[in-house]
Design an enzyme around this catalytic site. Structure first.
Site, mmCIF file in Angstrom:
data_model
loop_
_atom_site.group_PDB
_atom_site.id
_atom_site.type_symbol
_atom_site.label_atom_id
_atom_site.label_comp_id
_atom_site.label_asym_id
_atom_site.label_seq_id
_atom_site.Cartn_x
_atom_site.Cartn_y
_atom_site.Cartn_z
ATOM 1 C CB SER A 180 -4.307 -2.362 15.154
ATOM 2 O OG SER A 180 -5.147 -1.459 14.445
ATOM 3 C CB CYS A 232 -4.402 3.733 0.020
ATOM 4 S SG CYS A 232 -4.839 3.509 1.761
ATOM 5 C CE LYS A 291 -7.442 -1.786 4.478
ATOM 6 N NZ LYS A 291 -6.066 -1.426 4.131
ATOM 7 N NE ARG A 294 -6.203 4.095 9.021
ATOM 8 C CZ ARG A 294 -7.431 4.358 8.603
ATOM 9 N NH1 ARG A 294 -8.056 5.442 9.012
ATOM 10 N NH2 ARG A 294 -8.032 3.548 7.762
ATOM 11 C CB CYS A 353 -0.914 0.007 1.233
ATOM 12 S SG CYS A 353 -2.289 1.161 1.032
ATOM 13 C CE LYS A 404 -6.781 -4.320 7.516
ATOM 14 N NZ LYS A 404 -5.895 -3.467 6.812
ATOM 15 C CE1 TYR A 414 -0.362 -5.837 14.076
ATOM 16 C CE2 TYR A 414 -2.752 -6.041 14.150
ATOM 17 C CZ TYR A 414 -1.608 -5.553 13.560
ATOM 18 O OH TYR A 414 -1.712 -4.780 12.423
ATOM 19 N NE ARG A 461 -6.522 4.367 5.038
ATOM 20 C CZ ARG A 461 -5.547 5.267 5.012
ATOM 21 N NH1 ARG A 461 -5.540 6.222 4.094
ATOM 22 N NH2 ARG A 461 -4.564 5.221 5.899
ATOM 23 C CB CYS A 491 -1.712 4.618 3.560
ATOM 24 S SG CYS A 491 -1.635 3.034 4.393
ATOM 25 C CD GLU A 551 -14.256 -4.521 -3.974
ATOM 26 O OE1 GLU A 551 -13.311 -5.023 -4.596
ATOM 27 O OE2 GLU A 551 -14.459 -3.295 -3.930
HETATM 28 C C1 PBG Z 1 -2.525 -0.348 4.734
HETATM 29 C C2 PBG Z 1 -3.035 -1.182 5.851
HETATM 30 C C3 PBG Z 1 -3.784 -0.790 6.970
HETATM 31 C C4 PBG Z 1 -3.918 -1.936 7.762
HETATM 32 C C5 PBG Z 1 -3.298 -2.973 7.088
HETATM 33 N N1 PBG Z 1 -2.768 -2.492 5.908
HETATM 34 C C6 PBG Z 1 -4.262 0.543 7.393
HETATM 35 C C7 PBG Z 1 -5.404 1.175 6.741
HETATM 36 O O1 PBG Z 1 -6.017 0.668 5.802
HETATM 37 O O2 PBG Z 1 -5.654 2.294 7.160
HETATM 38 C C8 PBG Z 1 -4.605 -1.995 9.087
HETATM 39 C C9 PBG Z 1 -4.137 -3.073 9.971
HETATM 40 C C10 PBG Z 1 -4.564 -2.996 11.378
HETATM 41 O O3 PBG Z 1 -5.364 -2.144 11.818
HETATM 42 O O4 PBG Z 1 -4.075 -3.843 12.121
HETATM 43 N N2 PBG Z 1 -3.483 0.198 3.911
#
Ligand code: PBG
Length: 322
Positions: free
Chosen positions: A273, A129, A194, A204, A119, A247, A312, A216, A121, A232
């Site tokens: 996260s 992104c 996603k 972030r 990505c 996700k 994690y 986003r 970002c 998708e």
């Molecule tokens: C990159 C990306 C993100 C995450 C994984 N790849 C951040 C986003 O889309 O803002 C999030 C992973 C997480 O929250 O653990 N685009």
């Protein structure tokens, strides 16, 4: 036959009996650990909103890979935080970029399977992104940069490329570029469904990748759209994805279930996260039993239909599973 002849509790009466009838199992080989490298630091750094997760300096790759392998984990997904950001995210696709260096280091010191998040970002100064035109992300220009990034990650030794930017056509562009560059066996794990989610907050903080302006919602999916998630995933499969991903995980178990019932290819789920940090925070306060909540959350993601889980908790769960 019903009660009293039928007694559901018969098969729950002992530990051995419960093991015998267990329908879902979690295995260390299901778990993928996210690993972060930051080019600008010389010591491992923690992030308040992600307790227990460190960002590593590049020089530490040897220490990190031996620790991961000591826990019997086989695979990692890599993220990089570059020292310089610009409007085109160019540090994502340079030969000596942070992720490219991390891949080479880990490959040199281990036989870990390396997945790379792809990505822009973390690499753009505006935090979106892709590249911006008149304030919004230009899809078509962005996918050619994703294709370049994929080739540079594969050149460095990545085994699986995981595009997470939700640009239309990204999987096809990456597959074509990888094949043209001779990387026919490098696989694509597509972040297909996603969702735009508040559960990415702690990530972030860690990756310093929040958009400077806006959010986003013009490219990530909205929470309530289950049928659109199937579209998708269908599109990514037709573009050449080898593995599809849903996700976040816990708020989207129905989407994982739909994917399992609709498609034959492997399905990944990303326990993100915010999902991690909620369990850690409640555990630290003594409000829930952290280890049991962790295992329950992972098992429920598998029960819904995921073959593999990016989490994690991978190291902590692996310790309990051994
Ligand atoms: C990159 C990306 C993100 C995450 C994984 N790849 C951040 C986003 O889309 O803002 C999030 C992973 C997480 O929250 O653990 N685009």
């Amino acid at each position: 036959m019903t009660f009293p002849e039928t007694r559901m509790q018969r098969l729950r009466s002992t530990e051995k009996m419960r093991e015998l009838v267990a329908e879902t199992h979690l295995d260390v080989s299901d778990l993928i650990l996210p690993v972060f490298f930051n080019e600008s630091i010389s010591k491992p750094t923690s992030t308040t909103s992600m307790p227990g997760i460190l960002t590593h300096p590049l020089a530490d790759y040897e220490k990190i890979s031996s620790e991961i392998q000591r826990n019997d984990l086989n695979s990692v997904i890599l993220f990089g935080i570059p020292s310089k950001k610009d409007s085109a995210g160019s540090q994502a696709y340079v030969e000596d970029g942070v992720v490219q260096k991390a891949i080479k280091g880990l490959k040199k010191s281990s036989d870990l399977l390396i997945i790379t998040d792809l990505c822009l970002c973390e690499y753009t100064d505006h935090g979106h992104c892709g590249v911006l035109h008149n304030g919004s992300v230009d899809n078509d220009e962005t996918i050619s940069l994703y294709a370049r990034t994929a080739v540079s990650q594969a050149d460095a030794g990545a085994d699986i490329i995981a595009p997470s930017g939700m640009m239309d056509g990204q999987v096809a562009a990456i597959r074509e570029a990888l094949d043209d560059a001779g990387h026919k066996n490098v696989a694509i794990m597509a972040y297909s469904a996603k969702f735009q989610s508040s559960f990415y907050g702690p990530f972030r903080d860690l990756a310093r990748s929040s958009p400077e302006k806006g959010d986003r919602s013009a490219y990530q999916m909205q929470c309530g759209n289950r049928r659109e998630a199937l579209r998708e995933m269908e599109l990514d499969i037709s573009e050449g994805a080898d593995i599809i991903m849903v996700k976040p995980a816990m708020s989207y178990l129905d989407v994982i279930y739909d994917a399992r019932n609709s498609f034959g290819l492997p399905i990944a789920a990303y326990q993100v996260s915010g999902e991690y940090s909620m369990i850690k925070a409640a555990g630290a306060n003594g409000w829930i039993d952290e280890k049991r909540a962790m295992m329950e959350s992972l098992l429920s993601i598998k029960r819904a239909g995921a073959d593999m889980i990016i989490t994690y908790f991978a190291e902590a769960a692996a310790k309990l599973l051994r």
